[in-house]
Design a protein around this motif. Structure first.
Motif, PDB file in Angstrom:
ATOM      1  N   ALA A 237      15.986 -34.935 -49.568  1.00 37.96           N
ATOM      2  CA  ALA A 237      15.942 -34.090 -50.762  1.00 37.96           C
ATOM      3  C   ALA A 237      16.750 -34.729 -51.895  1.00 37.96           C
ATOM      4  O   ALA A 237      16.337 -34.698 -53.052  1.00 37.96           O
ATOM      5  N   LEU A 238      17.884 -35.312 -51.530  1.00 39.40           N
ATOM      6  CA  LEU A 238      18.721 -35.981 -52.532  1.00 39.40           C
ATOM      7  C   LEU A 238      17.984 -37.161 -53.150  1.00 39.40           C
ATOM      8  O   LEU A 238      18.017 -37.351 -54.373  1.00 39.40           O
ATOM      9  N   ARG A 239      17.297 -37.950 -52.320  1.00 36.08           N
ATOM     10  CA  ARG A 239      16.517 -39.084 -52.840  1.00 36.08           C
ATOM     11  C   ARG A 239      15.399 -38.603 -53.758  1.00 36.08           C
ATOM     12  O   ARG A 239      15.138 -39.207 -54.805  1.00 36.08           O
ATOM     13  N   SER A 240      14.749 -37.508 -53.365  1.00 34.35           N
ATOM     14  CA  SER A 240      13.672 -36.964 -54.177  1.00 34.35           C
ATOM     15  C   SER A 240      14.218 -36.473 -55.524  1.00 34.35           C
ATOM     16  O   SER A 240      13.622 -36.727 -56.578  1.00 34.35           O
ATOM     17  N   THR A 241      15.361 -35.785 -55.494  1.00 35.92           N
ATOM     18  CA  THR A 241      15.985 -35.294 -56.730  1.00 35.92           C
ATOM     19  C   THR A 241      16.399 -36.457 -57.614  1.00 35.92           C
ATOM     20  O   THR A 241      16.179 -36.429 -58.825  1.00 35.92           O
ATOM     21  N   ARG A 242      16.977 -37.485 -57.008  1.00 31.72           N
ATOM     22  CA  ARG A 242      17.396 -38.669 -57.777  1.00 31.72           C
ATOM     23  C   ARG A 242      16.181 -39.328 -58.430  1.00 31.72           C
ATOM     24  O   ARG A 242      16.241 -39.738 -59.584  1.00 31.72           O
ATOM     25  N   ALA A 243      15.075 -39.422 -57.703  1.00 35.89           N
ATOM     26  CA  ALA A 243      13.855 -40.022 -58.254  1.00 35.89           C
ATOM     27  C   ALA A 243      13.328 -39.185 -59.415  1.00 35.89           C
ATOM     28  O   ALA A 243      12.904 -39.726 -60.444  1.00 35.89           O
ATOM     29  N   ASP A 244      13.387 -37.846 -59.270  1.00 34.13           N
ATOM     30  CA  ASP A 244      12.958 -36.963 -60.359  1.00 34.13           C
ATOM     31  C   ASP A 244      13.835 -37.164 -61.603  1.00 34.13           C
ATOM     32  O   ASP A 244      13.328 -37.223 -62.720  1.00 34.13           O
ATOM     33  N   ILE A 245      15.135 -37.268 -61.386  1.00 31.10           N
ATOM     34  CA  ILE A 245      16.063 -37.471 -62.498  1.00 31.10           C
ATOM     35  C   ILE A 245      15.784 -38.800 -63.183  1.00 31.10           C
ATOM     36  O   ILE A 245      15.762 -38.882 -64.419  1.00 31.10           O
ATOM     37  N   GLU A 246      15.559 -39.829 -62.421  1.00 29.10           N
ATOM     38  CA  GLU A 246      15.264 -41.153 -63.007  1.00 29.10           C
ATOM     39  C   GLU A 246      13.961 -41.130 -63.797  1.00 29.10           C
ATOM     40  O   GLU A 246      13.861 -41.742 -64.848  1.00 29.10           O
ATOM     41  N   ARG A 247      12.939 -40.406 -63.299  1.00 31.02           N
ATOM     42  CA  ARG A 247      11.677 -40.292 -64.032  1.00 31.02           C
ATOM     43  C   ARG A 247      11.894 -39.563 -65.358  1.00 31.02           C
ATOM     44  O   ARG A 247      11.396 -39.988 -66.401  1.00 31.02           O
ATOM     45  N   GLU A 248      12.666 -38.466 -65.326  1.00 30.74           N
ATOM     46  CA  GLU A 248      12.942 -37.715 -66.545  1.00 30.74           C
ATOM     47  C   GLU A 248      13.760 -38.547 -67.531  1.00 30.74           C
ATOM     48  O   GLU A 248      13.533 -38.515 -68.727  1.00 30.74           O
ATOM     49  N   ARG A 249      14.708 -39.310 -67.001  1.00 28.66           N
ATOM     50  CA  ARG A 249      15.520 -40.178 -67.860  1.00 28.66           C
ATOM     51  C   ARG A 249      14.638 -41.249 -68.519  1.00 28.66           C
ATOM     52  O   ARG A 249      14.796 -41.555 -69.695  1.00 28.66           O
ATOM     53  N   ALA A 250      13.711 -41.818 -67.744  1.00 29.34           N
ATOM     54  CA  ALA A 250      12.804 -42.830 -68.291  1.00 29.34           C
ATOM     55  C   ALA A 250      11.917 -42.230 -69.382  1.00 29.34           C
ATOM     56  O   ALA A 250      11.673 -42.857 -70.409  1.00 29.34           O
ATOM     57  N   LYS A 251      11.456 -40.980 -69.193  1.00 26.55           N
ATOM     58  CA  LYS A 251      10.655 -40.305 -70.223  1.00 26.55           C
ATOM     59  C   LYS A 251      11.479 -40.107 -71.492  1.00 26.55           C
ATOM     60  O   LYS A 251      11.005 -40.365 -72.597  1.00 26.55           O
ATOM     61  N   LEU A 252      12.718 -39.625 -71.313  1.00 26.43           N
ATOM     62  CA  LEU A 252      13.590 -39.396 -72.463  1.00 26.43           C
ATOM     63  C   LEU A 252      13.884 -40.706 -73.190  1.00 26.43           C
ATOM     64  O   LEU A 252      13.854 -40.764 -74.417  1.00 26.43           O
ATOM     65  N   GLN A 253      14.127 -41.765 -72.442  1.00 19.67           N
ATOM     66  CA  GLN A 253      14.393 -43.073 -73.055  1.00 19.67           C
ATOM     67  C   GLN A 253      13.176 -43.539 -73.847  1.00 19.67           C
ATOM     68  O   GLN A 253      13.304 -44.050 -74.952  1.00 19.67           O
ATOM     69  N   ALA A 254      11.982 -43.336 -73.297  1.00 20.88           N
ATOM     70  CA  ALA A 254      10.756 -43.728 -74.002  1.00 20.88           C
ATOM     71  C   ALA A 254      10.604 -42.938 -75.301  1.00 20.88           C
ATOM     72  O   ALA A 254      10.203 -43.484 -76.329  1.00 20.88           O
ATOM     73  N   ILE A 255      10.968 -41.657 -75.259  1.00 20.85           N
ATOM     74  CA  ILE A 255      10.860 -40.821 -76.456  1.00 20.85           C
ATOM     75  C   ILE A 255      11.824 -41.300 -77.533  1.00 20.85           C
ATOM     76  O   ILE A 255      11.438 -41.488 -78.690  1.00 20.85           O
ATOM     77  N   ILE A 256      13.103 -41.526 -77.171  1.00 24.39           N
ATOM     78  CA  ILE A 256      14.058 -41.920 -78.212  1.00 24.39           C
ATOM     79  C   ILE A 256      13.814 -43.352 -78.680  1.00 24.39           C
ATOM     80  O   ILE A 256      14.153 -43.695 -79.806  1.00 24.39           O
ATOM     81  N   ASP A 257      13.221 -44.185 -77.833  1.00 26.99           N
ATOM     82  CA  ASP A 257      12.890 -45.545 -78.268  1.00 26.99           C
ATOM     83  C   ASP A 257      11.786 -45.553 -79.320  1.00 26.99           C
ATOM     84  O   ASP A 257      11.676 -46.494 -80.104  1.00 26.99           O
TER      85      ASP A 257
END
Length: 199
Positions: free
Chosen positions: A9-29
């Motif tokens: 579950a922790l790995r899944s949550t971490r992967a979700d967080i990384e995906r959301e972070r990548a989306k946010l980074q793409a938006i601000i870029d």
């Protein structure tokens, strides 16, 4: 077994967080403005390519502006910041959790150099137009009225007298006959606001 499930579950949550972070980074870029997000200690957590293009001294100065936040303050604007020949308009705000706890600080720096250059050009054109109209009014035997006044920002920066004097010099430059000239003081910040203007 529970430990294996928790790790999964922790790995899944971490992967979700990384995906959301990548989306946010793409938006601000994609943004044309420089965007920096730092934690409450001033450590930069995210920034876009425009922020990374700033010279290190400017980047450091912008980060130091975070320290000027007062407890409970949600946003702070520092109108202009010079970076060499460029002028940046700065806006910062605190990012809070759903529970209103501060998560970090966001700073946005917009390059307004071209806008300021265009405003100066338009102001010069407007001055030349005023001079021409004043000369035409005097030549036609009309009583000319020259309106002068500063913006709110100019008043707050204690530039009102210099601005008005410059407007008068610009309007009266080269005029030979000023008989009957009326000067009206009406600052821009007082027009339609209900605020009373006093010289």
């Amino acid at each position: 077994r529970r430990l294996v499930d928790s790790v999964g579950a922790l790995r899944s949550t971490r992967a979700d967080i990384e995906r959301e972070r990548a989306k946010l980074q793409a938006i601000i870029d994609c943004m044309g403005d420089a965007v920096i997000f730092a934690d409450s200690d001033g450590q930069v957590l995210m920034s876009n390519h425009r922020a990374r293009e700033l010279d290190p001294g400017t980047f450091r100065s912008l980060s130091e502006r975070f320290e000027s936040f007062r407890e409970g303050q949600t946003s702070y604007e520092h109108p202009l910041f010079e970076q060499g020949e460029r002028t940046l308009e700065i806006t910062t705000s605190i990012v809070r959790s759903k529970q209103a706890e501060p998560l970090g600080r966001l700073i946005v720096a917009r390059d307004i150099t071209d806008r300021l250059r265009m405003e100066r050009h338009l102001l010069h054109d407007e001055r030349m137009s005023v001079v021409g109209k004043l000369a035409a009014a005097v030549a036609a035997g009309l009583q000319p009225i020259v309106c002068v006044g500063e913006t709110r920002q100019q008043r707050e920066n204690n530039e009102a007298e210099a601005v008005v004097a410059g407007q008068l010099r610009g309007a009266l430059d080269g005029q030979k006959d000023l008989a009957g000239l009326v000067v009206a003081y009406e600052p821009v910040w007082a027009i339609g606001t209900g605020l009373t203007a006093s010289p």
